[in-house]
Design an enzyme around this catalytic site. Structure first.
Site, PDB file in Angstrom:
ATOM      1  N   HIS A  14       0.914  -1.292  -4.178  1.00 39.25           N
ATOM      2  CA  HIS A  14       1.196  -1.032  -5.586  1.00 39.25           C
ATOM      3  C   HIS A  14       2.467  -0.216  -5.698  1.00 39.25           C
ATOM      4  O   HIS A  14       3.044   0.220  -4.709  1.00 39.25           O
ATOM      5  CB  HIS A  14       0.021  -0.340  -6.288  1.00 39.25           C
ATOM      6  CG  HIS A  14      -0.153   1.108  -5.973  1.00 39.25           C
ATOM      7  ND1 HIS A  14      -0.532   2.034  -6.901  1.00 39.25           N
ATOM      8  CD2 HIS A  14      -0.009   1.803  -4.813  1.00 39.25           C
ATOM      9  CE1 HIS A  14      -0.625   3.226  -6.350  1.00 39.25           C
ATOM     10  NE2 HIS A  14      -0.321   3.110  -5.087  1.00 39.25           N
ATOM     11  N   CYS A  33       5.978   7.111  -4.698  1.00 42.93           N
ATOM     12  CA  CYS A  33       5.096   6.057  -5.223  1.00 42.93           C
ATOM     13  C   CYS A  33       5.836   5.082  -6.129  1.00 42.93           C
ATOM     14  O   CYS A  33       5.300   4.038  -6.473  1.00 42.93           O
ATOM     15  CB  CYS A  33       3.911   6.676  -5.965  1.00 42.93           C
ATOM     16  SG  CYS A  33       2.806   7.590  -4.874  1.00 42.93           S
ATOM     17  N   HIS A  39       4.427   0.130  -1.867  1.00 42.71           N
ATOM     18  CA  HIS A  39       3.781   0.839  -0.762  1.00 42.71           C
ATOM     19  C   HIS A  39       2.302   0.488  -0.830  1.00 42.71           C
ATOM     20  O   HIS A  39       1.827  -0.047  -1.832  1.00 42.71           O
ATOM     21  CB  HIS A  39       4.008   2.355  -0.822  1.00 42.71           C
ATOM     22  CG  HIS A  39       3.303   3.033  -1.956  1.00 42.71           C
ATOM     23  ND1 HIS A  39       3.765   2.983  -3.256  1.00 42.71           N
ATOM     24  CD2 HIS A  39       2.158   3.751  -1.993  1.00 42.71           C
ATOM     25  CE1 HIS A  39       2.943   3.662  -4.044  1.00 42.71           C
ATOM     26  NE2 HIS A  39       1.947   4.134  -3.305  1.00 42.71           N
ATOM     27  N   HIS A  41      -2.066   1.197   0.469  1.00 43.83           N
ATOM     28  CA  HIS A  41      -3.127   2.119   0.840  1.00 43.83           C
ATOM     29  C   HIS A  41      -4.297   1.351   1.426  1.00 43.83           C
ATOM     30  O   HIS A  41      -4.511   0.173   1.101  1.00 43.83           O
ATOM     31  CB  HIS A  41      -3.641   2.895  -0.381  1.00 43.83           C
ATOM     32  CG  HIS A  41      -2.610   3.744  -1.034  1.00 43.83           C
ATOM     33  ND1 HIS A  41      -2.217   4.954  -0.534  1.00 43.83           N
ATOM     34  CD2 HIS A  41      -1.885   3.536  -2.161  1.00 43.83           C
ATOM     35  CE1 HIS A  41      -1.299   5.472  -1.329  1.00 43.83           C
ATOM     36  NE2 HIS A  41      -1.077   4.631  -2.336  1.00 43.83           N
ATOM     37  N   ASP A  79      -8.203  -7.138  -2.482  1.00 45.85           N
ATOM     38  CA  ASP A  79      -7.946  -6.970  -1.055  1.00 45.85           C
ATOM     39  C   ASP A  79      -6.730  -7.773  -0.609  1.00 45.85           C
ATOM     40  O   ASP A  79      -6.632  -8.974  -0.865  1.00 45.85           O
ATOM     41  CB  ASP A  79      -9.177  -7.387  -0.242  1.00 45.85           C
ATOM     42  CG  ASP A  79      -9.066  -6.975   1.213  1.00 45.85           C
ATOM     43  OD1 ASP A  79      -8.435  -5.926   1.504  1.00 45.85           O
ATOM     44  OD2 ASP A  79      -9.620  -7.683   2.076  1.00 45.85           O
ATOM     45  N   HIS A  80      -5.816  -7.072   0.048  1.00 48.85           N
ATOM     46  CA  HIS A  80      -4.560  -7.647   0.533  1.00 48.85           C
ATOM     47  C   HIS A  80      -3.749  -8.265  -0.606  1.00 48.85           C
ATOM     48  O   HIS A  80      -3.159  -9.338  -0.455  1.00 48.85           O
ATOM     49  CB  HIS A  80      -4.809  -8.642   1.673  1.00 48.85           C
ATOM     50  CG  HIS A  80      -5.198  -7.961   2.934  1.00 48.85           C
ATOM     51  ND1 HIS A  80      -6.491  -7.554   3.185  1.00 48.85           N
ATOM     52  CD2 HIS A  80      -4.465  -7.570   4.002  1.00 48.85           C
ATOM     53  CE1 HIS A  80      -6.539  -6.968   4.364  1.00 48.85           C
ATOM     54  NE2 HIS A  80      -5.330  -6.954   4.887  1.00 48.85           N
ATOM     55  N   GLU A 126      -7.897   6.966  -2.320  1.00 50.33           N
ATOM     56  CA  GLU A 126      -6.590   6.336  -2.107  1.00 50.33           C
ATOM     57  C   GLU A 126      -6.058   6.721  -0.725  1.00 50.33           C
ATOM     58  O   GLU A 126      -5.450   5.915  -0.029  1.00 50.33           O
ATOM     59  CB  GLU A 126      -5.617   6.789  -3.196  1.00 50.33           C
ATOM     60  CG  GLU A 126      -4.263   6.129  -3.108  1.00 50.33           C
ATOM     61  CD  GLU A 126      -3.344   6.594  -4.198  1.00 50.33           C
ATOM     62  OE1 GLU A 126      -3.054   5.797  -5.102  1.00 50.33           O
ATOM     63  OE2 GLU A 126      -2.896   7.764  -4.150  1.00 50.33           O
TER      64      GLU A 126
END
Length: 136
Positions: A14, A33, A39, A41, A79-80, A126
């Site tokens: 994100h 960020c 980037h 998490h 996810d991903h 996070e």
């Protein structure tokens, strides 16, 4: 009243940035960020439900069912993925963990209610040091 929690994990990218701000403004507020190249998490999602134990099953809810609901309606979509670009329920929202927790609550609440339980808390880690809790 009893509480039960299911944990699921997902990885997502994100960026925290407002499109109506300059890159300098975004960097001043959101720091790293706001990286234009995104980037990511390794998130941990905790879904806590509450209610009364069913005397016939001994369960509040069937955890296999809860896992399926969480995976179908949330994990499979995030996810991903890129939370800003790929996730339908995050479109038009700043992709903060706070906004993500609220969106997950809104998605899961009707499903949990149908089971006879009540959604109590969405907690999203996070990082090891940062997490958000949302109680509706």
């Amino acid at each position: 009243m009893i509480y039960i929690t299911r944990r699921e994990s997902f990885n997502a990218a994100h960026k925290l940035a407002r499109p109506d701000w300059t890159e300098d403004e975004n960097t001043a507020v959101f720091g790293k960020c706001a990286n234009p190249n995104w980037h990511g998490h390794n998130y941990q999602l905790y879904v806590t439900v509450k209610g009364e134990v069913n005397p016939e099953t001994g369960f509040l809810v069937d955890l296999k069912w809860l896992k399926q609901v969480i995976n179908t309606h949330v994990i499979d979509k995030v996810d991903h993925r890129n939370l800003n670009l790929d996730v339908d329920f995050m479109k038009g929202k700043l992709a903060s963990t706070e906004n993500l927790a609220i969106a997950v609550w809104d998605i899961l609440k009707p499903h949990v209610n149908e089971s006879g339980a009540e959604l109590h808390c969405i907690k999203i880690y996070e990082t090891d040091n940062n997490y958000v809790e949302y109680f509706g």
